[in-house]
Scaffold this motif. Structure first.
Motif, PDB file in Angstrom:
ATOM      1  N   LEU A 189       0.837  -1.202   0.000  1.00 55.74           N
ATOM      2  CA  LEU A 189       0.000   0.000   0.000  1.00 55.74           C
ATOM      3  C   LEU A 189       0.873   1.254   0.000  1.00 55.74           C
ATOM      4  N   ALA A 190       1.966   1.225   0.764  1.00 57.94           N
ATOM      5  CA  ALA A 190       2.871   2.378   0.819  1.00 57.94           C
ATOM      6  C   ALA A 190       3.469   2.665  -0.552  1.00 57.94           C
ATOM      7  N   ASN A 191       3.681   1.605  -1.343  1.00 56.99           N
ATOM      8  CA  ASN A 191       4.290   1.791  -2.655  1.00 56.99           C
ATOM      9  C   ASN A 191       3.348   2.430  -3.665  1.00 56.99           C
ATOM     10  N   TYR A 192       2.059   2.551  -3.325  1.00 55.22           N
ATOM     11  CA  TYR A 192       1.126   3.201  -4.245  1.00 55.22           C
ATOM     12  C   TYR A 192       1.345   4.714  -4.313  1.00 55.22           C
ATOM     13  N   TYR A 338       6.009   6.541 -10.953  1.00 51.24           N
ATOM     14  CA  TYR A 338       4.972   7.373 -10.343  1.00 51.24           C
ATOM     15  C   TYR A 338       4.633   8.539 -11.260  1.00 51.24           C
ATOM     16  N   VAL A 339       3.357   8.876 -11.247  1.00 54.17           N
ATOM     17  CA  VAL A 339       2.879  10.070 -11.947  1.00 54.17           C
ATOM     18  C   VAL A 339       2.001  10.838 -10.975  1.00 54.17           C
ATOM     19  N   ARG A 340       2.304  12.083 -10.787  1.00 56.00           N
ATOM     20  CA  ARG A 340       1.604  12.914  -9.800  1.00 56.00           C
ATOM     21  C   ARG A 340       1.593  12.246  -8.422  1.00 56.00           C
ATOM     22  N   VAL A 345       2.926   2.508 -12.700  1.00 60.46           N
ATOM     23  CA  VAL A 345       3.327   1.163 -13.112  1.00 60.46           C
ATOM     24  C   VAL A 345       4.132   0.566 -11.959  1.00 60.46           C
ATOM     25  N   SER A 346       3.716  -0.604 -11.491  1.00 60.28           N
ATOM     26  CA  SER A 346       4.410  -1.214 -10.355  1.00 60.28           C
ATOM     27  C   SER A 346       5.810  -1.669 -10.728  1.00 60.28           C
TER      28      SER A 346
END
Length: 705
Positions: A189-192, A338-340, A345-346
């Motif tokens: 979840l933190a990686n989101y 990451y975007v914004r 993409v994982s």
């Protein structure tokens, strides 16, 4: 706007369910979407609560302290599927992470029934959507409910928010989800999100028992920085230096190579040739015009020294909060895009088509916001878990990443080659040592064979010499007998050299000695059994001395007329001992005498001295020794008597053996060594004992010569 008690959606259940299934592959991507909605609403605190007492009917609550939603927001925005929020001049549009307006479908993916409670402008409303019995053609609608009907699990937390949104899903199926997986799922979840950039705290609580206390814990990233061998960041300070190791271990087939520390390679943009992390490039806008836009790649990428959990744990053991983790739930070694500030993409590595062996050692977090520019085509997939199409922006990103990743892999390959060479060098050295050892062994074997031949020759020569010596000995014995026969001297005790008389006397003395010694042992045993030994110890000692003297006299019968002992108080101790010991013969005991020819004169009583020697020999045989050595150290005036058996393991204090009554033998009197000690005192000699695992030695200091 006139408020009603129901707010219809603009899609049927069939369409909403179909979209939801296509959008999300698992519960966690759906939950992350709902958390992102709270962040889009300006929340600084988002809490996820999971009640999973009945796993097939779990309860989720997602609470945020964002702007909340009024009735108008719910009816004109929330219920409108496919609304681009970024171009509708809404608050927080610059921070908004999505623009399709379909993220709310995550709630329908999680369960058929959920509640929305919202606070805005001092008003609090509660709504419910229940599709349990709905048909595909029905139009979903939010039904207003009494807030007390919602039964908020974390009411105290919700009441502390002045504004915000609470989503409660019921009947969520979390079968197969174990509490032990929670830490890994929290990391997932933190990686989101890029947590350092969102200006908000995300917290999670998990309840599996009825009376379990609800405790929220902060979601944080766990990255094995200290397991990285090479590291790249687009600008200094993106990752704190304290998180990185100065050196790490690289696994090898040999432990001494594996344990060697290797300096970590820290790379900057200047270390990568022909790369511009930021600049301008023309792209086609939504209107079809070519327009120049700024782009910039930011973040960090590293390559791990190892992806073996055991080896990686060794590198990260000093930093338990940042460790390398790879299991069925969480995979660390991914290049996250990451975007914004939200995960797009994982793992972007497959897009680079890098087939090198170390490509799966790459981990990183990069941002490339040009991929989601408001004026360019939206290339994120509907579930915001990936990118679609072959847009020029993706091509640009790949061009920027490839040289960075290739450089990191090159560094890892290079150190791998160094490690292999070190291993090969050690193995070559070990091989040479082994070959040399085998060569020496062969030489030793040949030498042993040669020595064996020489020894055999020497043995034959020794046998011949022994035969000659035996012949000479017999000749000497004959000569001695003749000389004794001719001698006119009389034996001091017997009065003649009659061997029959001497043998008879020796026999009688032996019988008397054995009888006295046997009676003495019985006395000791009887009185020890009644704890009355001390009372008779004086008599026991006297009897032992007497029997010992008889034994000595018996051994000396044939020696009493020799010049070295006849009527003297001062004698050559060395000569007497040597003469006395040469008269003895024992089947299972070898007596060795190591004396120089230098005399040592001392005032002694010959029978007492003989009794000391007899006691040492008897004691050695009792210990099952097969060799006793009498050695005289001239320069120190010491007599050393050594037997090839250690003291009994029962003896804790070695000086105990001189104590009256102390014995380790079943029928022992505990008197012999005591008498030796007392007799030495009588002669003004000092006696001590030393022992190791191979022998026991008694050291007698005779004093000045």
């Amino acid at each position: 706007m006139i408020e009603t008690n129901s707010i219809p959606f603009n899609f049927s259940y069939f369409a909403l369910n179909l979209l939801g299934k296509q959008m999300y592959t698992n519960n966690w991507s759906a939950i992350s979407e709902l958390i992102a909605n709270g962040l889009d609403a300006g929340a600084t605190n988002v809490k996820l609560y999971i009640e999973s007492i009945d796993k097939e009917n779990s309860i989720l609550e997602i609470l945020d302290n964002g702007s909340g939603m009024s009735y108008e927001d719910l009816s004109t925005k929330y219920a409108l599927i496919g609304r681009n929020r970024r171009i509708s001049n809404e608050e927080f549009s610059e921070k908004t992470k999505g623009r399709k307006g379909i993220g709310k479908l995550a709630t329908l993916f999680l369960s058929k029934k959920y509640y929305i409670v919202s606070k805005k402008g001092g008003d609090e409303t509660a709504w419910m959507l229940d599709s349990t019995n709905a048909s595909d053609s029905d139009i979903p609608e939010l039904i207003r409910v009494d807030i007390n009907d919602v039964s908020i699990e974390n009411k105290s937390v919700w009441d502390s928010f002045e504004s915000g949104t609470l989503i409660k899903s019921v009947g969520v199926n979390l079968s197969g989800f174990a509490e032990g997986k929670l830490d890994s799922l929290k990391m997932t979840l933190a990686n989101y999100y890029l947590l350092n950039n969102i200006g908000a705290v995300i917290e999670v609580a998990y309840k599996t028992r009825v009376k379990q206390k609800i405790e929220f814990s902060k979601v944080s990233k766990v990255i094995g920085f200290k397991n990285l061998y090479a590291f790249f960041q687009t600008s200094e300070g993106i990752v704190e230096n304290k998180l990185l190791n100065d050196s790490v271990k690289i696994n090898a087939d040999l432990e001494q190579v594996s344990n060697k520390l290797r300096k970590v390679k820290k790379l900057n943009p200047s270390d990568i040739t022909k790369i511009n992390l930021k600049g301008k490039r023309k792209f086609l806008t939504l209107q079809g015009d070519a327009k120049e836009f700024n782009y910039e790649l930011t973040g960090w990428i590293g390559i791990h020294s190892t992806i073996n959990m055991v080896e990686a744990s060794e590198n990260t053991k000093n930093d338990p909060n940042n460790r390398f983790i790879r299991n069925t739930v969480y995979k660390a070694n991914q290049l996250r895009l990451y975007v914004r500030d939200k995960l797009a993409v994982s793992d972007f590595m497959p897009q680079l088509n890098n087939t090198q062996a170390f490509s799966n050692y790459i981990e990183g977090e990069i941002s490339f916001d040009i991929l989601d520019n408001d004026y360019l085509e939206d290339i994120s997939t509907s579930n915001r878990e990936g990118l679609s199409g072959n847009d020029e922006r993706i091509t640009l990103l790949i061009e920027l990443l490839k040289p960075i990743v290739n450089k990191l892999i090159s560094e890892r390959v290079s150190i791998g080659g160094v490690v292999r060479k070190e291993v090969e060098k050690i193995r070559q050295e070990e091989k040479k040592k082994l070959e040399r050892k085998e060569q020496l062994a062969e030489e030793k074997r040949k030498q042993a064979e040669e020595n064996k031949k020489i020894a055999e020759q020497q043995r034959k020569e020794a046998e011949l010499a022994q035969k000659l010596a035996e012949i000479k000995q017999k000749e000497a014995e004959i000569a001695r007998d003749v000389a004794e026969e001719e001698s006119k001297r009389k034996d001091v005790l017997i009065g003649s050299n009659n061997s029959a008389q001497q043998n008879l006397l020796a026999h009688e003395l032996t019988g008397v000695y054995k009888n006295i010694d046997s009676v003495n042992k019985k006395i000791v045993a009887d009185f020890k059994s009644t704890d009355d030994f001390e009372r008779v110890s004086e008599y026991v000692v006297s009897l032992k001395k007497s029997s010992g003297k008889l034994f000595t006299i018996k051994n000396q019968v044939l020696k009493l007329n020799t010049s070295e002992v006849k009527g003297r108080k001062y004698i050559n101790v060395k000569s007497y001992i040597k003469s006395y010991l040469n008269s003895l013969s024992y089947k299972n005991l070898e007596i060795i005498i190591d004396f120089s020819n230098n005399p040592h004169t001392s005032r002694v009583h010959i029978f007492d001295l003989g009794m000391i020697l007899d006691n040492f020999i008897i004691n050695a045989m009792d210990q099952l020794a097969d060799k006793i050595i009498f050695k005289f150290i001239d320069e120190e005036n010491k007599l050393v008597i050594s037997s090839n058996k250690p003291l009994s393991s029962e003896i804790v204090n070695k000086d105990d053996i001189f104590r009256l009554g102390f014995t380790t033998k079943e029928n022992g009197t505990g008197v012999g060594m005591y008498i030796i000690k007392q007799t030495c005192k009588k002669f003004k000699w000092e006696i001590n004992v030393v022992s190791n695992t191979e022998e026991t030695s008694f050291i007698i200091e005779l004093g000045d010569n």
